[in-house]
Scaffold this motif. Structure first.
Motif: not given
Length: 273
Positions: A233-239, A242-244, A251-257
């Protein structure tokens, strides 16, 4: 037929809520209160005259954020009465759901209120009152000081699996079956988890770590201490600097390091088949 009190300090929202409630054939009467003081005055009068009195209130549709006392404050006060009206919270904020259910709320409706969602809340309240009325009377109370007793059984949020492809969500005695394939992501809320689908969300009493373990084989991956996401269900991965983050629907969800590299590898494998 339900006798309803709607409480909201924003007049346009209160008028809209009253219009929807009065349009429901299961609602006998719907009155409004624009602040906590007025609401408590009306509820106190209803409790003094008794549930069958002329000022009786069966259900209070209650906003949470109001000037002075909040809706949660009002609900806490009502728990001290022997026969308080049922509570349905109507709010723009999801973050109070756990507290609301701990206060024995029948339902938790998010703003903007959809007519079909409000109709479901009315159905749940009516069903709860019907179950209470059907309970046999207990033995006579002994004379002497009375101890407040809850009028209705506590609606408990529980979770179980009906089949390997569904999860059963129970609220206030009403069970719904949600297809796991329809769940886009899961959000941790203390000891609870909120399941997000395209149609809405469902709160269940189960830790996110349990769902992570249970649904790993179904393509759900942990991206943060607060979020579990269906990989497909992930539509986009954004960098960005230095944050992902990922976009899942709107919904835009933060990805931890800690989880970023594993997630990138999984998405790359998925993209290459």
């Amino acid at each position: 037929m339900l006798r309803v009190l709607a409480v909201d300090d924003e007049k346009p929202l209160l008028e809209e809520l009253l219009y929807l409630l009065r349009s429901d054939p299961r609602v006998l009467s719907a009155e409004g209160a624009s602040d906590a003081t007025e609401a408590l005055r009306r509820i106190t009068r209803a409790l003094e005259t008794g549930p069958d009195g002329p000022d009786g209130i069966d259900v209070v549709f209650l906003d949470i954020h109001m000037a002075g006392l909040t809706g949660l404050d009002i609900a806490r006060l009502l728990t001290g009465f022997a026969q308080p009206p049922l509570i349905v919270f109507v709010t723009a904020h999801e973050g109070f759901a756990v507290q609301a259910f701990d206060l024995k709320a029948v339902d938790y409706v998010l703003k903007p209120v959809r007519p079909e969602r409000l109709a479901e809340a009315v159905r749940r309240a009516r069903a709860q009152l019907g179950r209470t009325a059907a309970q046999p009377a207990g033995p006579a109370e002994p004379s002497g000081p009375s101890i407040p007793v809850q009028r209705r059984p506590a609606p408990e949020v529980t979770v179980a699996e009906r089949t390997p492809d569904q999860i059963a969500v129970e609220l206030g005695g009403v069970t719904r079956f949600v297809a796991i394939a329809d769940i886009a992501y899961v959000e941790a809320q203390g000891d609870y988890a909120r399941l997000h689908t395209d149609e809405g969300s469902h709160l269940v009493r189960i830790p996110l770590s349990t769902l992570e373990e249970r649904w790993a084989a179904r393509g759900f991956v942990r991206i943060h201490r607060r979020h579990l996401v269906a990989l497909g269900r992930i539509d986009e991965l954004r960098l960005d600097a230095g944050t992902t983050s990922v976009r899942v629907g709107s919904a835009e969800l933060q990805v931890s390091r800690r989880h970023a590299r594993q997630l990138r590898d999984l998405l790359m494998r998925q993209a290459t088949g």
